[in-house]
Write an enzyme that holds these catalytic residues in place. Structure first.
Site, mmCIF file in Angstrom:
data_model
loop_
_atom_site.group_PDB
_atom_site.id
_atom_site.type_symbol
_atom_site.label_atom_id
_atom_site.label_comp_id
_atom_site.label_asym_id
_atom_site.label_seq_id
_atom_site.Cartn_x
_atom_site.Cartn_y
_atom_site.Cartn_z
ATOM 1 N N LYS A 11 0.605 -1.263 0.078
ATOM 2 C CA LYS A 11 0.132 -0.042 -0.112
ATOM 3 C C LYS A 11 1.021 1.218 -0.123
ATOM 4 O O LYS A 11 1.991 1.277 -0.670
ATOM 5 C CB LYS A 11 -0.861 0.036 1.121
ATOM 6 C CG LYS A 11 -1.713 -1.311 1.195
ATOM 7 C CD LYS A 11 -2.958 -1.330 2.203
ATOM 8 C CE LYS A 11 -3.657 -2.740 2.348
ATOM 9 N NZ LYS A 11 -4.696 -2.904 3.025
ATOM 10 N N GLU A 95 -9.401 -0.338 -1.926
ATOM 11 C CA GLU A 95 -9.160 1.288 -1.302
ATOM 12 C C GLU A 95 -9.065 2.192 -2.495
ATOM 13 O O GLU A 95 -9.304 3.217 -2.584
ATOM 14 C CB GLU A 95 -7.863 1.102 -0.685
ATOM 15 C CG GLU A 95 -7.925 0.555 0.592
ATOM 16 C CD GLU A 95 -6.631 -0.245 1.122
ATOM 17 O OE1 GLU A 95 -5.542 -0.222 0.729
ATOM 18 O OE2 GLU A 95 -6.963 -0.865 2.158
ATOM 19 N N GLU A 163 -11.435 -10.158 -1.375
ATOM 20 C CA GLU A 163 -11.118 -9.430 -0.224
ATOM 21 C C GLU A 163 -12.044 -8.627 0.276
ATOM 22 O O GLU A 163 -12.628 -7.439 -0.317
ATOM 23 C CB GLU A 163 -9.892 -8.175 -0.683
ATOM 24 C CG GLU A 163 -8.363 -8.845 -0.984
ATOM 25 C CD GLU A 163 -7.380 -7.787 -0.651
ATOM 26 O OE1 GLU A 163 -6.532 -8.128 -0.129
ATOM 27 O OE2 GLU A 163 -7.588 -6.723 -1.149
ATOM 28 N N GLY A 169 -7.294 -4.898 7.087
ATOM 29 C CA GLY A 169 -6.757 -3.976 8.006
ATOM 30 C C GLY A 169 -7.690 -4.159 9.526
ATOM 31 O O GLY A 169 -7.255 -3.384 10.186
ATOM 32 N N SER A 208 -6.702 -9.124 6.510
ATOM 33 C CA SER A 208 -6.397 -9.446 7.805
ATOM 34 C C SER A 208 -5.548 -10.897 7.791
ATOM 35 O O SER A 208 -5.736 -11.676 8.792
ATOM 36 C CB SER A 208 -7.578 -9.454 8.790
ATOM 37 O OG SER A 208 -7.744 -8.272 9.066
#
Ligand code: PGA
Length: 245
Positions: A11, A95, A163, A169, A208
């Site tokens: 990221k 994201e 995901e 996260g 995660s």
């Protein structure tokens, strides 16, 4: 048998001083059973590619533009990633869908550009918590996947990452049964597009993944690897996940 792929997504993390983690990883993983990929920020790609020479891991990007070149200030093309030594690119991460309003239609154009440049395209899909609570997970991820694949794309240059947005996260993951069910659903979606070739495509789980849960997730039927965010930043953690594959 599909060979597993363990991909690290750094990221927007990583400065020059963090390259030492990749040196450490090189020393820590021996000859892994899985394919290994690290996707750092674009600023580190060329230097990581040099560290990866002769090592059992490859380097990838986290996004690319749909055009090969041109007037797109601030963007990076798939051809540029390949030119820097990258061999893969993550596309349609949640994201980017959230921060930059990326639609699946845009992602499909990026996938086409990545394939044109010879990069493996890792296409990300995932439901929000509200969508899961409404029982819409399979419908949502299936629709995202179908719309993110450009017409006529060769499935051999593609991987998929499931995901769940709420698992990224957060330290939370779906149950093992839930992960296996979504992977089965995505495989069926791929089979509808690609026929028997879908059997050879890798579907990764992300969200995660940590040293403590990697082995059980990677052992699930239909899980062909992991896309790892936070736990890919430190060599020790990422090496432990690789060892679990
Ligand atoms: P995480 O991120 O492992 O930090 O949850 C995964 C991802 O977003 O690719």
């Amino acid at each position: 048998m599909r060979r597993k792929l363990i991909a690290g997504n750094w990221k927007m993390n990583g400065l020059s001083r963090d390259l030492v983690e990749v040196e450490r990883l090189r020393g820590a993983i021996g000859q892994p059973e899985a394919d290994i990929l690290i996707c750092p920020p674009a600023t580190l790609i060329a230097r990581m590619v040099r560290i990866a020479e002769g090592a059992p891991f490859a380097i990838g990007g986290q996004d690319c533009h749909w055009a090969p070149a041109g007037a797109h200030t601030g963007d990076i093309s798939a051809r540029m990633l390949a030119d820097a030594g990258a061999t893969a690119v993550i596309l349609g991460h949640s994201e980017r869908r959230a921060d930059h309003g990326e639609t699946s239609e845009l992602v499909a154009r990026k996938v086409a550009a990545a394939r044109q440049a010879g990069l493996l395209a890792i296409v990300c899909v995932g439901e929000t918590e509200a969508e899961r609570d409404a029982g819409r997970t399979l419908e949502v991820v299936g629709a995202q996947l179908r719309a993110s694949l450009p017409p006529g794309v060769d499935p051999r240059g593609l991987a998929v990452a499931y995901e769940p947005v709420w698992a990224i996260g957060s330290g939370r993951t779906p149950t093992r049964a839930e992960i296996a069910a979504v992977h089965e659903g995505l495989r069926a979606t791929l089979a509808a597009s690609f026929g028997p070739a879908a059997e050879g495509m890798r579907i990764l789980y992300g969200g995660s993944v940590k040293p403590g849960n990697a082995a059980e997730i990677l052992a699930l039927p239909g899980v062909d690897g992991a896309l790892v965010g936070g736990a890919s930043l430190r060599a020790e953690d990422f090496a432990a996940i690789i060892a679990a594959a």
